[in-house]
Design an enzyme around this catalytic site. Structure first.
Site, mmCIF file in Angstrom:
data_model
loop_
_atom_site.group_PDB
_atom_site.id
_atom_site.type_symbol
_atom_site.label_atom_id
_atom_site.label_comp_id
_atom_site.label_asym_id
_atom_site.label_seq_id
_atom_site.Cartn_x
_atom_site.Cartn_y
_atom_site.Cartn_z
ATOM 1 N N ASP A 201 0.748 -1.298 0.304
ATOM 2 C CA ASP A 201 0.099 0.168 -0.120
ATOM 3 C C ASP A 201 0.553 0.775 -0.353
ATOM 4 O O ASP A 201 2.012 0.739 0.487
ATOM 5 C CB ASP A 201 -1.424 0.605 1.058
ATOM 6 C CG ASP A 201 -0.508 0.415 3.035
ATOM 7 O OD1 ASP A 201 0.596 -0.791 2.919
ATOM 8 O OD2 ASP A 201 -0.258 0.876 3.497
ATOM 9 N N GLU A 269 -0.259 -0.924 5.630
ATOM 10 C CA GLU A 269 0.863 -0.580 6.657
ATOM 11 C C GLU A 269 0.843 1.452 6.789
ATOM 12 O O GLU A 269 0.418 1.484 7.786
ATOM 13 C CB GLU A 269 1.944 -0.591 6.053
ATOM 14 C CG GLU A 269 3.437 -0.556 6.821
ATOM 15 C CD GLU A 269 3.804 0.979 7.390
ATOM 16 O OE1 GLU A 269 4.173 1.330 8.404
ATOM 17 O OE2 GLU A 269 3.376 2.186 7.015
#
Ligand SMILES: *[C@@H]1O[C@H](CO)[C@@H](O)[C@H](O)[C@H]1NC(C)=O
Ligand SMILES: *[C@@H]1O[C@H](CO)[C@@H](O)[C@H](O)[C@H]1NC(C)=O
Ligand SMILES: *[C@@H]1O[C@H](CO)[C@@H](O)[C@H](O)[C@H]1NC(C)=O
Length: 605
Positions: A201, A269
């Site tokens: 991400d 994250e």
């Protein structure tokens, strides 16, 4: 940006001063304030002009003595607090001794690596704080109906499968909680597996800022050696680097790992971390607790030059985290007949009480900050004499310890490496101009120092609350528990949110650290800057933010957060995120040999 973790905090701003934004400041001892005096390698103008040569690697051959893996390095002083780690020459552990010239210089490899990284950056795997855990629906299709913003993650998976066919053919690939990815290259022997992690991400690009980007954030662009795009550094460089390394090892077909290699990628994250959490559960179920040789994740990168000495600083610890939520319930009434303090006034008193009693600074030998200072004291020749003496005595001499704390406290950035922080960040309360507020809520954010805990942080704030409650005659609850009975005035209710203990500090006196650090020294001294004589001292470091490793504590004692890279990188989470593309190749080269080194030194653990 995550709730727990502001990525910019992960490094001291001074460590970010790649572009020379931070100016050195004078310290009490007349020296340049330690952490601020970061003159990255740009100032040496070494950069990438110095390319490794096979001959320099030959010179290094056979220098490494295996028994020294446990030793204190070539400093010759077993009592010193920061022995220089023995540099590890990987060539004797490799089947392809000429790997560096291929990975760093082969044009075809380079353009393929560039193309694959660009392709990965161009899939906008943006993660938002309000995205639901993918486990809320059984299938991806159902999930997309509710949350279409997960769709790019599927495209990203497909892209990885297309781009790294051997990895997908030869290794076990598991999907965890729909979008987490775990690759397993099973070893032939019963050694602790190594876990290499990254996340797929990226922080969303604010539409407002789109026109400020030199190149569109999801159309990664290579411009004179620099690659621009959202996520080029954080963290697709690392993610794609891992897969490139595995693909290359598989393509060469000469490496059969004895030690199992696990590579794992989370998908959020930058927000909730549900991906790493699910991966961690999966790995604990599969391998058990404390079952991994090491966990190596993203983290701070490159190196810092402090007092003229180069330091490679993998983070061996992370501060903890806590939000203190303090609600004040009070009786209402008309504002025409107010009490001396409305509930907003009482909360103001509380904020004052909290701020007037800051957390104490504390630094013990358990704190990577002190270990880092010890390395500075032992290896930086130009350090102020008095400061050096105090650093080296700080772990047993109270006066010296106090002086070091004073020294660190001169600067906000270094102060909070050794102090729990408290910041009143959110306040809500009051609805009407003619009504007394019946409910006020305060959020105080804390980053918890290594020597403190969630509990000690809570105790301190609770004492502040009790003190104000007694003074102004209010009750105190912590959740359902009554501390002081509610009064006619009302009561405080203190609850905790996003509790995270400081990370267990990884040891720096064992073979796993020595081999990791010794391998990093080789990368910087012999591959990146072979024509320079400088020594790169490997020292521990503490992050004030958190990476996905906060979910991996159960897997290993040896957790390192670090990116092997050239210094030129920046604007993480911001407009024009960039890095020197050569860094990507160095990262691949590093993991290519590190994987083989820990496989050969596999009997160690
Ligand atoms: C993306 O970048 C390439 C050059 O790398 C350029 O040719 C192309 O026009 C760009 N596309 C968009 C949509 O900006
Ligand atoms: C305090 O707040 C918590 C969380 O909102 C709630 O569960 C609890 O019931 C509250 N306690 C009181 C006494 O209001
Ligand atoms: C590096 O060190 C060697 C031997 O210690 C010395 O001969 C050489 O001049 C040094 N080179 C530089 C660039 O400092």
């Amino acid at each position: 940006m995550t709730k727990l973790q502001m990525k910019d905090e992960k490094l001291l701003p001074s460590y970010h001063s790649v572009n020379g934004a931070e100016r050195p400041r004078k310290g009490k001892w007349g020296g340049v304030l330690l952490f601020i005096c970061i003159c990255l390698i740009e100032y040496f103008s070494l950069r990438t002009k110095t390319k490794p040569t096979p001959s320099c690697m030959n010179d290094m051959r056979n220098r490494f003595d295996e028994k020294n893996v446990f030793g204190v390095g070539d400093s010759g002083n077993p009592d010193n607090l920061c022995p220089l780690l023995d540099k590890i020459d990987p060539s004797k552990y490799l089947y392809n001794k000429d790997f560096a010239s291929y990975i760093l210089k082969d044009e075809e490899f380079r353009s393929d690596a560039l193309k694959k990284l660009i392709g990965a950056v161009n899939i906008p795997t943006q993660v938002y704080d309000d995205m639901k855990n993918p486990n809320v629906r059984d299938t991806r299709e159902e999930l997309y109906k509710e949350e279409p913003r997960w769709k790019p993650f599927e495209a990203f998976h497909n892209y990885l499968a297309e781009s790294f066919p051997l990895v997908y053919e030869k290794l076990e690939v598991e999907e965890v909680n729909k979008f987490g990815l775990v690759y397993t290259w099973k070893g032939t022997e019963d050694l602790k597996p190594v876990l290499l992690t990254a996340h797929m991400d990226v922080v969303p690009v604010d539409k407002e800022t789109l026109k400020e980007w030199k190149y569109p954030p999801f159309n990664a662009t290579y411009d004179e050696g620099i690659l621009f795009g959202r996520g080029v550094v954080d963290c697709k460089n690392l993610l794609i680097g891992h897969l490139q390394t595995l693909e290359l090892l598989l393509k060469e077909g000469q490496f059969t790992p004895r030690r199992t290699i696990v590579v794992a990628f989370g998908y959020d994250e930058e927000s909730a971390g549900t991906g790493a959490e699910a991966i961690s559960k999966h790995l604990v179920a599969k391998y058990g607790e404390d079952s991994f040789y090491a966990v190596i994740d993203e983290g701070n990168d490159a190196f810092a030059t402090i007092e003229g000495t180069n330091f490679i600083l993998p983070a061996t610890g992370e501060k903890g985290h806590l939000n203190s939520i303090i609600d004040l319930h009070s009786k209402g009434g008309h504002s025409s007949v107010p009490p001396p303090h409305t509930s907003i006034g009482i909360i103001a008193k509380l904020i004052e009480e909290i701020e007037e009693t800051p957390f104490q600074s504390i630094v013990t030998n358990a704190n990577p900050v002190l270990n880092q200072l010890q390395c500075l004291a032992e290896h930086s020749k130009g350090l102020d004499h008095e400061l050096r003496k105090n650093i080296l005595r700080a772990h047993f001499d109270q006066d010296a310890n106090k002086k070091i704390l004073e020294y660190l406290s001169q600067d906000e950035e270094t102060k909070f490496l050794v102090t729990t922080s408290q910041a009143a960040d959110i306040i809500e309360g009051g609805v009407k101009s003619n009504a007394l507020p019946q409910f006020v809520s305060l959020l105080v954010n804390h980053r918890i120092a290594i020597e403190e805990s969630v509990d000690s942080t809570k105790q301190k704030i609770l004492e502040n609350i009790i003190s104000i409650a007694k003074k102004y005659n209010y009750g105190v609850f912590t959740g359902e528990e009554e501390i002081l009975p509610a009064t006619d005035n009302g009561y405080f209710n203190y609850t905790l949110q996003e509790e995270l203990m400081p990370a267990p500090v990884s040891p720096i006196n064992d073979a796993v650290w020595n081999i990791y650090g010794g391998s990093l020294r080789y990368l910087y001294e012999d591959m990146m800057y072979p024509n320079d004589n400088s020594t790169f001292v490997v020292a521990p470091y503490i992050s004030t933010g958190n990476t996905d490793t906060r979910f991996y504590w159960d897997l290993s004692r040896n957790i390192y957060r670090y990116l092997p890279m050239l210094p030129n990188a920046g604007n993480i989470h911001s407009v024009d995120e960039y890095f020197t593309f050569d860094s990507h190749l160095y990262l691949i080269a590093f993991y290519y040999y590190y994987i083989q080194v820990i496989d050969s030194l596999g009997d160690v653990l």
